[in-house]
Design a protein around this motif. Structure first.
Motif, PDB file in Angstrom:
ATOM      1  N   ALA A   3     -44.405 100.615 -42.132  1.00  0.00           N
ATOM      2  CA  ALA A   3     -45.276  99.793 -42.974  1.00  0.00           C
ATOM      3  C   ALA A   3     -45.919 100.665 -44.042  1.00  0.00           C
ATOM      4  CB  ALA A   3     -46.363  99.139 -42.128  1.00  0.00           C
ATOM      5  N   ALA A   4     -45.644 100.320 -45.314  1.00  0.00           N
ATOM      6  CA  ALA A   4     -46.231 101.095 -46.397  1.00  0.00           C
ATOM      7  C   ALA A   4     -47.730 100.880 -46.446  1.00  0.00           C
ATOM      8  CB  ALA A   4     -45.605 100.686 -47.728  1.00  0.00           C
ATOM      9  N   ALA A   5     -48.443 101.914 -46.834  1.00  0.00           N
ATOM     10  CA  ALA A   5     -49.897 101.790 -46.962  1.00  0.00           C
ATOM     11  C   ALA A   5     -50.233 100.879 -48.119  1.00  0.00           C
ATOM     12  CB  ALA A   5     -50.505 103.171 -47.193  1.00  0.00           C
ATOM     13  N   PRO A   6     -51.389 100.199 -48.073  1.00  0.00           N
ATOM     14  CA  PRO A   6     -51.791  99.358 -49.191  1.00  0.00           C
ATOM     15  C   PRO A   6     -51.880 100.179 -50.461  1.00  0.00           C
ATOM     16  CG  PRO A   6     -53.207  99.013 -47.294  1.00  0.00           C
ATOM     17  CD  PRO A   6     -52.370 100.190 -46.977  1.00  0.00           C
ATOM     18  N   ASP A 165     -37.263  79.653 -43.653  1.00  0.00           N
ATOM     19  CA  ASP A 165     -37.050  79.819 -42.211  1.00  0.00           C
ATOM     20  C   ASP A 165     -37.091  81.293 -41.812  1.00  0.00           C
ATOM     21  OD1 ASP A 165     -36.816  77.094 -41.880  1.00  0.00           O
ATOM     22  OD2 ASP A 165     -34.625  77.082 -41.916  1.00  0.00           O
ATOM     23  N   GLN A 166     -36.497  82.152 -42.630  1.00  0.00           N
ATOM     24  CA  GLN A 166     -36.490  83.592 -42.317  1.00  0.00           C
ATOM     25  C   GLN A 166     -37.905  84.165 -42.312  1.00  0.00           C
ATOM     26  OE1 GLN A 166     -33.944  85.064 -45.401  1.00  0.00           O
ATOM     27  NE2 GLN A 166     -32.061  84.405 -44.389  1.00  0.00           N
ATOM     28  N   LEU A 167     -38.689  83.833 -43.325  1.00  0.00           N
ATOM     29  CA  LEU A 167     -40.044  84.369 -43.412  1.00  0.00           C
ATOM     30  C   LEU A 167     -40.940  83.812 -42.304  1.00  0.00           C
ATOM     31  CD1 LEU A 167     -40.583  84.344 -47.288  1.00  0.00           C
ATOM     32  CD2 LEU A 167     -40.076  86.308 -45.821  1.00  0.00           C
ATOM     33  N   LEU A 168     -40.803  82.517 -42.023  1.00  0.00           N
ATOM     34  CA  LEU A 168     -41.591  81.930 -40.939  1.00  0.00           C
ATOM     35  C   LEU A 168     -41.244  82.559 -39.594  1.00  0.00           C
ATOM     36  CD1 LEU A 168     -41.629  78.119 -41.832  1.00  0.00           C
ATOM     37  CD2 LEU A 168     -43.586  79.666 -41.770  1.00  0.00           C
ATOM     38  N   ARG A 169     -39.962  82.829 -39.380  1.00  0.00           N
ATOM     39  CA  ARG A 169     -39.553  83.438 -38.112  1.00  0.00           C
ATOM     40  C   ARG A 169     -40.170  84.834 -37.960  1.00  0.00           C
ATOM     41  NH1 ARG A 169     -34.634  82.515 -38.608  1.00  0.00           N
ATOM     42  NH2 ARG A 169     -33.920  84.474 -39.489  1.00  0.00           N
ATOM     43  N   LEU A 170     -40.190  85.594 -39.052  1.00  0.00           N
ATOM     44  CA  LEU A 170     -40.779  86.928 -38.992  1.00  0.00           C
ATOM     45  C   LEU A 170     -42.283  86.859 -38.698  1.00  0.00           C
ATOM     46  CD1 LEU A 170     -38.933  88.667 -41.954  1.00  0.00           C
ATOM     47  CD2 LEU A 170     -38.997  89.494 -39.590  1.00  0.00           C
ATOM     48  N   VAL A 171     -42.973  85.938 -39.362  1.00  0.00           N
ATOM     49  CA  VAL A 171     -44.411  85.804 -39.124  1.00  0.00           C
ATOM     50  C   VAL A 171     -44.680  85.401 -37.679  1.00  0.00           C
ATOM     51  CG1 VAL A 171     -46.478  84.487 -39.756  1.00  0.00           C
ATOM     52  CG2 VAL A 171     -44.939  85.310 -41.547  1.00  0.00           C
ATOM     53  N   ARG A 172     -43.883  84.487 -37.155  1.00  0.00           N
ATOM     54  CA  ARG A 172     -44.080  84.061 -35.754  1.00  0.00           C
ATOM     55  C   ARG A 172     -43.716  85.178 -34.780  1.00  0.00           C
ATOM     56  NH1 ARG A 172     -41.623  78.351 -37.579  1.00  0.00           N
ATOM     57  NH2 ARG A 172     -43.590  77.274 -37.996  1.00  0.00           N
ATOM     58  N   ASP A 173     -42.686  85.968 -35.138  1.00  0.00           N
ATOM     59  CA  ASP A 173     -42.325  87.102 -34.285  1.00  0.00           C
ATOM     60  C   ASP A 173     -43.452  88.134 -34.213  1.00  0.00           C
ATOM     61  OD1 ASP A 173     -39.892  85.974 -33.740  1.00  0.00           O
ATOM     62  OD2 ASP A 173     -38.747  87.265 -35.104  1.00  0.00           O
ATOM     63  N   LEU A 174     -44.257  88.184 -35.260  1.00  0.00           N
ATOM     64  CA  LEU A 174     -45.406  89.081 -35.239  1.00  0.00           C
ATOM     65  C   LEU A 174     -46.460  88.626 -34.228  1.00  0.00           C
ATOM     66  CD1 LEU A 174     -45.971  89.770 -39.059  1.00  0.00           C
ATOM     67  CD2 LEU A 174     -45.121  91.379 -37.345  1.00  0.00           C
ATOM     68  N   HIS A 220     -57.381  83.912 -49.520  1.00  0.00           N
ATOM     69  CA  HIS A 220     -56.114  84.492 -49.974  1.00  0.00           C
ATOM     70  C   HIS A 220     -55.971  85.917 -49.460  1.00  0.00           C
ATOM     71  CE1 HIS A 220     -53.752  86.561 -53.375  1.00  0.00           C
ATOM     72  NE2 HIS A 220     -52.895  85.979 -52.571  1.00  0.00           N
ATOM     73  N   LEU A 221     -54.802  86.238 -48.905  1.00  0.00           N
ATOM     74  CA  LEU A 221     -54.501  87.596 -48.462  1.00  0.00           C
ATOM     75  C   LEU A 221     -53.749  88.309 -49.578  1.00  0.00           C
ATOM     76  CD1 LEU A 221     -53.263  86.808 -44.832  1.00  0.00           C
ATOM     77  CD2 LEU A 221     -55.594  87.323 -45.614  1.00  0.00           C
ATOM     78  N   TRP A 235     -45.967  92.441 -47.720  1.00  0.00           N
ATOM     79  CA  TRP A 235     -46.385  91.029 -47.647  1.00  0.00           C
ATOM     80  C   TRP A 235     -46.661  90.642 -46.186  1.00  0.00           C
ATOM     81  CZ3 TRP A 235     -44.139  86.254 -45.996  1.00  0.00           C
ATOM     82  CH2 TRP A 235     -44.630  85.097 -46.627  1.00  0.00           C
ATOM     83  N   LEU A 236     -45.743  91.006 -45.305  1.00  0.00           N
ATOM     84  CA  LEU A 236     -45.929  90.718 -43.879  1.00  0.00           C
ATOM     85  C   LEU A 236     -47.076  91.536 -43.288  1.00  0.00           C
ATOM     86  CD1 LEU A 236     -42.166  90.664 -42.875  1.00  0.00           C
ATOM     87  CD2 LEU A 236     -43.703  88.689 -42.815  1.00  0.00           C
ATOM     88  N   HIS A 237     -47.245  92.753 -43.788  1.00  0.00           N
ATOM     89  CA  HIS A 237     -48.313  93.613 -43.276  1.00  0.00           C
ATOM     90  C   HIS A 237     -49.685  93.014 -43.572  1.00  0.00           C
ATOM     91  CE1 HIS A 237     -49.720  98.046 -42.649  1.00  0.00           C
ATOM     92  NE2 HIS A 237     -49.824  97.323 -41.554  1.00  0.00           N
ATOM     93  N   ALA A 238     -49.815  92.356 -44.723  1.00  0.00           N
ATOM     94  CA  ALA A 238     -51.083  91.708 -45.052  1.00  0.00           C
ATOM     95  C   ALA A 238     -51.433  90.644 -44.015  1.00  0.00           C
ATOM     96  CB  ALA A 238     -51.018  91.092 -46.448  1.00  0.00           C
ATOM     97  N   ALA A 239     -50.431  89.873 -43.586  1.00  0.00           N
ATOM     98  CA  ALA A 239     -50.666  88.873 -42.544  1.00  0.00           C
ATOM     99  C   ALA A 239     -51.006  89.536 -41.218  1.00  0.00           C
ATOM    100  CB  ALA A 239     -49.436  87.976 -42.397  1.00  0.00           C
ATOM    101  N   ALA A 240     -50.271  90.598 -40.880  1.00  0.00           N
ATOM    102  CA  ALA A 240     -50.503  91.276 -39.600  1.00  0.00           C
ATOM    103  C   ALA A 240     -51.914  91.848 -39.534  1.00  0.00           C
ATOM    104  CB  ALA A 240     -49.467  92.383 -39.418  1.00  0.00           C
ATOM    105  N   ARG A 241     -52.379  92.469 -40.609  1.00  0.00           N
ATOM    106  CA  ARG A 241     -53.732  93.024 -40.601  1.00  0.00           C
ATOM    107  C   ARG A 241     -54.784  91.926 -40.485  1.00  0.00           C
ATOM    108  NH1 ARG A 241     -51.646  96.179 -44.895  1.00  0.00           N
ATOM    109  NH2 ARG A 241     -52.778  94.858 -46.376  1.00  0.00           N
ATOM    110  N   ALA A 242     -54.572  90.813 -41.196  1.00  0.00           N
ATOM    111  CA  ALA A 242     -55.555  89.728 -41.178  1.00  0.00           C
ATOM    112  C   ALA A 242     -55.707  89.122 -39.789  1.00  0.00           C
ATOM    113  CB  ALA A 242     -55.160  88.651 -42.189  1.00  0.00           C
ATOM    114  N   PHE A 243     -54.630  89.136 -38.998  1.00  0.00           N
ATOM    115  CA  PHE A 243     -54.681  88.508 -37.671  1.00  0.00           C
ATOM    116  C   PHE A 243     -54.736  89.536 -36.542  1.00  0.00           C
ATOM    117  CE2 PHE A 243     -53.287  85.056 -40.316  1.00  0.00           C
ATOM    118  CZ  PHE A 243     -53.892  83.949 -39.747  1.00  0.00           C
TER     119      PHE A 243
END
Length: 401
Positions: A3-6, A165-174, A220-221, A235-243
């Motif tokens: 995961a790249a740093a912000p 579908d691909q992006l939703l699956r990744l977010v749910r896998d997180l 907004h993230l 993009w996914l890392h922003a969601a992971a940090r928020a949750f």
């Protein structure tokens, strides 16, 4: 690290001056966004209140869909409407009633504004409210503007189903389970939005959409847009940090897709690395695409023009562009073409109306419209996205041999 740093926002072009252009424009018509929504929302119908030119444009943009029973049409504004000799509201009501009587399967009807409806000051918002009173709850009637006078290309950022579908699956896998996309595939299947909502933008031209969500309390993230291996990871890392997702779990989840994307990009690197690219303003995709091409394929953006610059949404993109990049907002076609000729880039990204004249002058071009409607988001599309830029350069090189 996976995961790249912000990004640090005081580097790159984050604080660079912006060249503001206010002249003749050659831009993307917002009506073509109907093509996205048409395939995304099968129970909706799109009635453009416009001219015969609007109808021809939609038929061209929609391609083979015109040979099926389409879910879009144009209520033609005639000369007598433009001259104020007819009551446009009465005409519109008559067209809507006839349409809904003939197509009882419609559950949501969009009244879509155009340049002609703007010219005669037809208030489609009020018309939608008036007609909704007659047809609710069976049919929901709403409006939005695709007028080139009011906007260029904005607010209809639907993703292809496979990409969504691909992006939703990744977010749910997180481990984030309560997640949804807008627009919904069924027009009435809308998720609740409130103070506990967090949202990511998958498209860069959703300023009004973001504002509407924030007005309901959503947060907004901030993140780069999901183009390429790095962009999708961030993009996914922003969601992971928020949750509060565990960092090791995040890395393990995104690693396979990220590595697939990085391998796919290598196919185009030989054609793109070190090449200079010039973006003329067209769709607002320009800044994130320039970041992707620079960071992940080694291209050098000479100038990146965008119809509208939303600094907050573009902060992460600007920070990752080289400081030598010229950032321009708006359009003055003649002045920008002069800068293309002076800088002699290896490839110029532009609208259809400018591509052929530039090609005739010996420039290699890429149609911006193809970037708008092709599946280009996420890990699994990264190689295809790079190929869209490599192909014109490869073709040029073959022709020069």
């Amino acid at each position: 690290m996976i995961a790249a740093a912000p990004p640090v926002l005081d580097q790159g072009c984050g604080s660079a001056p912006v060249l503001r252009e206010r002249g003749q424009r050659e831009v993307f018509c917002g009506l073509t966004g109907i093509v996205w929504l048409h395939r995304k929302m099968p129970d909706a119908f799109f009635l453009v209140v416009g001219s015969r030119t609007c109808a021809h444009l939609l038929q061209s943009a929609a391609g083979v869909m015109i040979f099926a029973e389409p879910r879009f049409a144009t209520a033609i504004i005639e000369e007598r409407d433009l001259a104020g000799l007819a009551d446009a509201n009465e005409e519109l009501d008559r067209v809507v009633r006839r349409l809904l009587a003939r197509r009882p399967e419609i559950r949501t009807l969009f009244l879509v504004g155009s340049c002609p409806s703007e010219v005669i000051k037809l208030d489609l918002s009020r018309a939608a409210q008036r007609l909704a009173g007659a047809f609710l709850p069976d049919v929901r009637i709403v409006n939005y503007s695709g007028s080139g006078i009011e906007t260029t290309f904005t607010q209809v950022g639907a993703l292809p189903d496979i990409v969504e579908d691909q992006l939703l699956r990744l977010v749910r896998d997180l481990g984030i389970s309560n997640v949804a996309c807008l627009p919904a595939r069924q027009s009435r299947d809308l998720p609740p939005v409130g103070p506990n909502t967090r949202f990511l933008l998958a498209q860069p031209f959703l300023g009004d959409t973001a504002q509407a969500l924030e007005d309901r309390g959503a947060v907004h993230l901030s993140a780069p847009f999901p183009f390429g291996a790095e962009g999708t990871t961030d993009w996914l890392h922003a969601a992971a940090r928020a949750f509060g997702i565990d960092e090791m779990h995040f890395r393990a989840t995104v690693a396979p897709g990220r590595e697939r994307a990085k391998r796919a990009l290598e196919h185009s690197r030989a054609q793109l690395e070190g090449k200079r690219i010039f973006f003329l303003p067209d769709s607002q995709l320009e800044l994130p695409l320039a970041r992707f091409l620079h960071r992940e394929l080694g291209m050098m953006p000479v100038e990146v023009g965008t119809p509208y610059l939303h600094r907050a949404h573009m902060a992460a993109e600007l920070a990752q562009l080289p400081a030598t990049t010229v950032i321009s907002e708006g359009q003055d076609v003649d002045r920008q073409l002069d800068r293309v000729r002076a800088s002699k880039p290896d490839i110029t990204v532009c609208g259809l109306g400018l591509a052929n004249p530039l090609e005739a002058e010996g420039f290699t071009t890429k149609w911006a419209i193809e970037l708008v409607f092709s599946p280009i988001h996420g890990f699994d599309q990264a190689g295809d996205l790079a190929e869209l830029f490599a192909r014109p350069i490869r073709r040029r090189d073959v022709l020069r041999v």
